[in-house]
Design a protein around this motif. Structure first.
Motif, mmCIF file in Angstrom:
data_model
loop_
_atom_site.group_PDB
_atom_site.id
_atom_site.type_symbol
_atom_site.label_atom_id
_atom_site.label_comp_id
_atom_site.label_asym_id
_atom_site.label_seq_id
_atom_site.Cartn_x
_atom_site.Cartn_y
_atom_site.Cartn_z
ATOM 1 N N ASN A 225 0.895 -1.189 0.000
ATOM 2 C CA ASN A 225 0.000 0.000 0.000
ATOM 3 C C ASN A 225 0.909 1.209 0.000
ATOM 4 N N TYR B 20 2.462 5.107 -0.989
ATOM 5 C CA TYR B 20 2.135 6.535 -1.015
ATOM 6 C C TYR B 20 3.375 7.321 -1.412
ATOM 7 N N ILE C 241 -3.140 12.465 4.880
ATOM 8 C CA ILE C 241 -3.196 11.477 3.832
ATOM 9 C C ILE C 241 -4.280 11.802 2.833
ATOM 10 N N ASN D 147 -6.162 10.264 -0.708
ATOM 11 C CA ASN D 147 -6.361 9.080 -1.539
ATOM 12 C C ASN D 147 -6.052 9.382 -3.007
ATOM 13 N N ASN E 265 -7.165 8.981 8.541
ATOM 14 C CA ASN E 265 -6.163 8.115 9.158
ATOM 15 C C ASN E 265 -5.656 7.111 8.125
ATOM 16 N N GLY F 203 -3.189 3.502 8.413
ATOM 17 C CA GLY F 203 -2.304 2.672 9.239
ATOM 18 C C GLY F 203 -0.975 2.403 8.557
ATOM 19 N N ASN G 191 -14.684 2.519 3.626
ATOM 20 C CA ASN G 191 -13.718 1.503 3.179
ATOM 21 C C ASN G 191 -14.398 0.146 3.372
ATOM 22 N N GLU H 241 -10.707 0.230 -0.955
ATOM 23 C CA GLU H 241 -10.554 1.441 -0.162
ATOM 24 C C GLU H 241 -11.374 2.608 -0.688
ATOM 25 N N ARG H 242 -11.957 3.352 0.224
ATOM 26 C CA ARG H 242 -12.592 4.625 -0.136
ATOM 27 C C ARG H 242 -11.528 5.498 -0.796
ATOM 28 N N CYS I 251 -4.417 -2.434 3.882
ATOM 29 C CA CYS I 251 -5.039 -1.273 4.534
ATOM 30 C C CYS I 251 -4.875 -1.470 6.037
ATOM 31 N N GLY I 252 -4.055 -0.636 6.653
ATOM 32 C CA GLY I 252 -3.732 -0.823 8.070
ATOM 33 C C GLY I 252 -4.921 -0.552 8.980
ATOM 34 N N THR I 253 -5.618 0.566 8.732
ATOM 35 C CA THR I 253 -6.809 0.843 9.558
ATOM 36 C C THR I 253 -7.881 -0.212 9.293
ATOM 37 N N GLY I 254 -7.907 -0.715 8.044
ATOM 38 C CA GLY I 254 -8.876 -1.769 7.716
ATOM 39 C C GLY I 254 -8.575 -3.062 8.442
#
Ligand SMILES: N[C@H](CCC[C@H](N)C(=O)O)C(=O)O
Length: 283
Positions: A13, A15, A64, A66, A74, A76, A198, A216-217, A225-228
């Protein structure tokens, strides 16, 4: 503009990171810049843009964006990369420090030396479980756990969790057959989620492992996806499919994350963060 950047990823993932300590960017350019850098053909190629910025609220700040230019609250995988970058580039003096996000502060601990951080642990704080905190509209019960969710011609059951950003979690018997690209985009934009959502599909492997895929949204299918992953472990425990307080291995497309929803209700995430490119983006 000639913009210095670093490309990093957490389990694929990826960025584009800009160090705003050295290179401030005007606010009105950020959404378009995120779309531009993410483009694999005309830009650099990533799931979005992350700014590492000064703040008086924490040791460093993270914003962050998208792939579609929307700002998330957020991230992760982004947090682990920000922690790696901040320690390696001496933006912070200690291995443990705080990072500000739009969803509040988190605390991170880097593992490895200044020359190369391999793994990071983040205390992601408390999950938000109220319908109004996701946010999700419709329905009366305050928490959304295995709630019937009709979509297209399917009738699913949804569990929702926010890690500062919204997640809709669905359980499947075979992760390889999850309707990721058919139902993912439809659920993302469903009007029951006024801020979008998400979308995660989970297959329980055993009492310590789950398989995970995500739409992901704002970015679509990503490798991780860390928060996911955090939201999915919380959702699985809320459905009494796993035990609280145990470290769960989450098998994502891009690799494994280690998530614990501890007895004090904090969610802990441990995983890799890697740097792949440093350069100058001409825009
Ligand atoms: N698409 C997410 C932000 C990125 C989250 C993800 N990449 C992570 O590692 O948590 C949102 O709009 O809420």
């Amino acid at each position: 503009m000639r913009i210095p950047f670093t490309k990093m990823h957490g389990l694929g993932n990826s960025y584009i990171f800009i160090n705003v300590f050295d290179f401030p960017i005007e606010e009105h350019l950020l959404a378009d810049l995120a779309v531009a850098v993410a483009n694999k053909d005309t830009g650099i190629g990533s799931d979005g843009l992350i700014l590492i910025h000064p703040t008086d609220q924490a040791d460093v700040g993270m914003r962050i964006f998208n792939k579609d230019g929307s700002e998330g609250k957020n991230c992760g995988n982004g947090l682990r990369c920000v922690a790696k970058y901040a320690y390696e580039h001496q933006l912070v003096d200690y291995r443990r420090f705080t990072i500000e996000t739009k969803a509040g502060n988190v605390s991170a601990e880097v593992h490895g030396d200044r020359s190369q951080v391999k793994e990071v642990t983040v205390d992601m704080g408390l999950p938000l479980l109220k319908r109004s905190e996701i946010p999700m509209v419709g329905g009366q019960i305050d928490q959304v756990v295995a709630e019937p969710f009709a979509i297209d011609n399917d009738s699913l059951e949804v569990t929702t969790v926010s890690m500062g950003n919204p997640h809709a979690v669905f359980f499947v018997d075979d992760i390889e057959k999850a309707p990721l690209t058919t139902l993912g985009p439809v659920i993302e934009k469903d009007n029951r989620f006024p801020e979008g959502v998400n979308v995660e599909f989970i297959e329980i492997a055993n009492d310590q492992e789950i398989h995970f895929r995500v739409w992901e949204r704002g970015s679509g299918v990503t490798q991780a996806c860390g928060t996911g992953a955090c939201a999915s472990v919380v959702a699985t425990i809320l459905n009494n499919k796993l035990e609280k307080g145990k470290e769960i291995t989450v098998h994502l497309a891009g690799g494994d994350l280690y998530i614990t929803w501890s007895e004090d209700n904090h969610v802990w995430m441990r995983g890799a963060a890697e740097t792949t490119i440093q350069g100058t983006y001409i825009w």
